[in-house]
Design an enzyme around this catalytic site. Structure first.
Site, PDB file in Angstrom:
ATOM      1  N   ASP A  67       0.830  -1.209   0.000  1.00 43.27           N
ATOM      2  CA  ASP A  67       0.000   0.000   0.000  1.00 43.27           C
ATOM      3  C   ASP A  67       0.863   1.258   0.000  1.00 43.27           C
ATOM      4  OD1 ASP A  67       0.908  -0.519   2.569  1.00 43.27           O
ATOM      5  OD2 ASP A  67      -1.072  -0.972   3.370  1.00 43.27           O
ATOM      6  N   ASP A 136      -7.720  -2.582  13.884  1.00 43.11           N
ATOM      7  CA  ASP A 136      -9.115  -2.744  13.448  1.00 43.11           C
ATOM      8  C   ASP A 136      -9.277  -3.920  12.483  1.00 43.11           C
ATOM      9  OD1 ASP A 136      -8.000  -1.816  11.104  1.00 43.11           O
ATOM     10  OD2 ASP A 136      -9.293  -0.057  10.918  1.00 43.11           O
TER      11      ASP A 136
HETATM   12  C1  F6R Z   1       1.402  -1.609   5.931  1.00 39.79           C
HETATM   13  C2  F6R Z   1       0.176  -2.365   6.030  1.00 39.79           C
HETATM   14  C3  F6R Z   1      -0.624  -2.375   7.271  1.00 39.79           C
HETATM   15  C4  F6R Z   1       0.215  -2.639   8.515  1.00 39.79           C
HETATM   16  C5  F6R Z   1      -0.649  -2.519   9.756  1.00 39.79           C
HETATM   17  C6  F6R Z   1       0.144  -2.755  11.032  1.00 39.79           C
HETATM   18  O1  F6R Z   1       1.966  -1.768   4.644  1.00 39.79           O
HETATM   19  O2  F6R Z   1      -0.191  -2.969   5.064  1.00 39.79           O
HETATM   20  O3  F6R Z   1      -1.624  -3.369   7.167  1.00 39.79           O
HETATM   21  O4  F6R Z   1       0.791  -3.912   8.435  1.00 39.79           O
HETATM   22  O5  F6R Z   1      -1.234  -1.256   9.807  1.00 39.79           O
HETATM   23  O6  F6R Z   1       1.073  -1.740  11.199  1.00 39.79           O
HETATM   24  P1  F6R Z   1       2.176  -1.830  12.344  1.00 39.79           P
HETATM   25  O7  F6R Z   1       3.034  -2.990  11.987  1.00 39.79           O
HETATM   26  O8  F6R Z   1       2.923  -0.531  12.241  1.00 39.79           O
HETATM   27  O9  F6R Z   1       1.438  -2.021  13.610  1.00 39.79           O
END
Ligand code: F6R
Length: 259
Positions: A67, A136
């Protein structure tokens, strides 16, 4: 799903890197799907360490990010293309142009998203995708309520995600973008294999819903229940709301080595 509840981030990184190295041994020109955020950072550090030790090369690897934010300047340090270069791509032998990410800057974002989906297909599809999870339940930036079959698309971030990610923007909620371009859940499900990482209490409910809840757009990561090859690597805190944690531990002990 193969589920491992592991004692530390380092152990998670080691098992995740072992999984990726196995893909590399079978196919040195494998296509790697990359998540950003904090969860995979120990894994990327471990991959860099293994590259420096001569255990893996990225010379023939192509990568695709999950993303990208929409609305940040292209050179913003928290832009996901920049993030992944800083933490992995620039630290290994990946050739110029081999790392890809959704285009969050083009004039026609939906057309750019469709082109990204096509680029993944043209590369032969993703062999192994690294995934994290939002509190979430999002994977990529597929927030609750979206289609389980979506392709790469423009999305809106929940307030919860923006609050969670404000830590990357000096705590300034207003600085966190409201929109993104993300691989869709259908795109993610096309990947041949997944290595999923979650740590910390804040992920416990999302992890429980992903593994033990029904498959539902309310908890988008639950779609992974219907994928045949998902390795789930979590710490004790992230596992703390799982009803069957002891059973998963037993299965991992008996069969984990073949993961
Ligand atoms: C980022 C992504 C998100 C993260 C998620 C968790 O490329 O695709 O799904 O994996 O927001 O983020 P962290 O690891 O920072 O808690």
């Amino acid at each position: 799903m193969r589920i491992a509840i592991l004692p530390s981030e380092q152990e998670i990184a080691r098992v995740a890197a072992d999984r990726i190295c196995r893909v590399y041994r079978d196919k040195p020109d494998f296509v790697l799907g990359l998540a950003t955020g904090s969860s995979p950072l120990p894994l990327y550090a471990e991959l860099v360490r293994r590259y420096e030790a001569g255990l893996i090369s990225f010379a023939r690897v192509r990568s695709f990010n999950l993303d990208e934010y929409v609305g940040l300047p292209r050179d913003h340090v928290e832009g996901y293309a920049n993030f992944i270069h800083r933490h992995l791509v620039d630290l290994v032998d990946m050739p110029e142009g081999a790392a890809h990410g959704p285009d969050g800057w083009c004039e026609d974002l939906e057309a750019g998203a469709a082109a990204y989906d096509q680029a993944i297909r043209d590369a032969g599809g993703i062999d192994i995708q690294v995934l994290g999870i939002g509190s979430d339940g999002h994977i990529g930036f597929n927030e609750p309520g979206g289609s389980l079959a979506s392709r790469t698309h423009v999305g809106v971030l929940t307030d919860q995600t923006r609050r969670d990610n404000a830590r990357f923007f000096d705590g300034d909620l207003d600085a966190v973008p409201t929109h993104c371009v993300t691989q869709g859940l259908g795109t993610i499900m096309d990947s041949r294999a997944h290595v999923f990482i979650a740590t910390g209490e804040g992920k416990a409910q999302a992890v429980a819903e992903m593994i033990e809840g029904g498959i539902s757009a309310r908890w988008p990561a639950s779609v992974l229940q219907s994928h045949p090859d998902v390795l789930v690597l979590i710490d004790e805190a992230a596992a703390s709301k799982l009803e069957l944690a002891d059973f998963y531990r037993e299965v991992w002990e008996k069969e984990g080595a073949s993961a």
